[in-house]
Design an enzyme around this catalytic site. Structure first.
Site, PDB file in Angstrom:
ATOM      1  N   GLU A  21      13.303 -77.469 -25.165  1.00  0.00           N
ATOM      2  CA  GLU A  21      12.208 -77.205 -24.228  1.00  0.00           C
ATOM      3  C   GLU A  21      11.948 -78.433 -23.362  1.00  0.00           C
ATOM      4  O   GLU A  21      11.692 -78.314 -22.160  1.00  0.00           O
ATOM      5  CB  GLU A  21      10.931 -76.849 -24.987  1.00  0.00           C
ATOM      6  CG  GLU A  21      10.991 -75.554 -25.756  1.00  0.00           C
ATOM      7  CD  GLU A  21       9.708 -75.302 -26.503  1.00  0.00           C
ATOM      8  OE1 GLU A  21       8.946 -74.421 -26.057  1.00  0.00           O
ATOM      9  OE2 GLU A  21       9.462 -75.987 -27.530  1.00  0.00           O
ATOM     10  N   GLU A  73      -1.858 -75.814 -26.363  1.00  0.00           N
ATOM     11  CA  GLU A  73      -3.277 -76.111 -26.571  1.00  0.00           C
ATOM     12  C   GLU A  73      -3.662 -77.405 -25.856  1.00  0.00           C
ATOM     13  O   GLU A  73      -4.712 -77.490 -25.220  1.00  0.00           O
ATOM     14  CB  GLU A  73      -3.594 -76.225 -28.072  1.00  0.00           C
ATOM     15  CG  GLU A  73      -3.511 -74.921 -28.828  1.00  0.00           C
ATOM     16  CD  GLU A  73      -2.116 -74.541 -29.323  1.00  0.00           C
ATOM     17  OE1 GLU A  73      -2.028 -73.624 -30.164  1.00  0.00           O
ATOM     18  OE2 GLU A  73      -1.112 -75.141 -28.877  1.00  0.00           O
ATOM     19  N   LYS A  98       3.082 -68.846 -21.501  1.00  0.00           N
ATOM     20  CA  LYS A  98       4.388 -69.445 -21.778  1.00  0.00           C
ATOM     21  C   LYS A  98       5.384 -68.301 -21.995  1.00  0.00           C
ATOM     22  O   LYS A  98       5.773 -67.990 -23.118  1.00  0.00           O
ATOM     23  CB  LYS A  98       4.293 -70.364 -23.003  1.00  0.00           C
ATOM     24  CG  LYS A  98       5.522 -71.191 -23.249  1.00  0.00           C
ATOM     25  CD  LYS A  98       5.294 -72.160 -24.421  1.00  0.00           C
ATOM     26  CE  LYS A  98       6.539 -72.972 -24.705  1.00  0.00           C
ATOM     27  NZ  LYS A  98       6.336 -73.908 -25.822  1.00  0.00           N
TER      28      LYS A  98
END
Length: 119
Positions: A21, A73, A98
């Protein structure tokens, strides 16, 4: 409390726990709902008495494209903090999407929703 909303702010970021990622990056989408009193701006027809949503949009995209974090978060909190730096904004609801999350089963989206206020 009046509401100013931005929907579908989209940018590529390198957020996430996994190295893939961080390396490849992925698309993030943000929806904002900002609470403020728009009466002063409306009465005087004065942009400086409200929130400039164009500037907020640019700042949110900068957060999405900026320093990577592990968790959405954390990303949502950074975006809320950015919105609350504007004097007129008293509260904000932030939804971070996402849609390319590394999940092994079919899904449409992953989101987090947070609400923050000055009080």
């Amino acid at each position: 409390m009046d509401r100013v909303a931005l929907r579908g702010l989209t940018a590529r970021g390198h957020h996430g726990v996994f190295s893939e990622e961080r390396e490849r990056g992925q698309t993030f989408v943000v929806d904002l709902d900002m609470g403020l009193d728009t009466r002063p701006a409306a009465t005087e027809d004065d942009l400086s008495r409200t929130v400039h949503y164009g500037i907020v949009a640019e700042e949110v995209v900068a957060v999405l494209e900026g320093e990577p974090v592990d968790l959405i978060e954390t990303l949502a909190q950074r975006i809320a903090d950015t919105c609350l730096r504007h004097d007129a904004v008293q509260e904000v609801e932030v939804v971070v999407h996402k849609p390319e999350a590394p999940i092994t089963v079919p899904f449409e989206d992953v989101t987090i929703t947070i609400k923050r206020s000055r009080a």
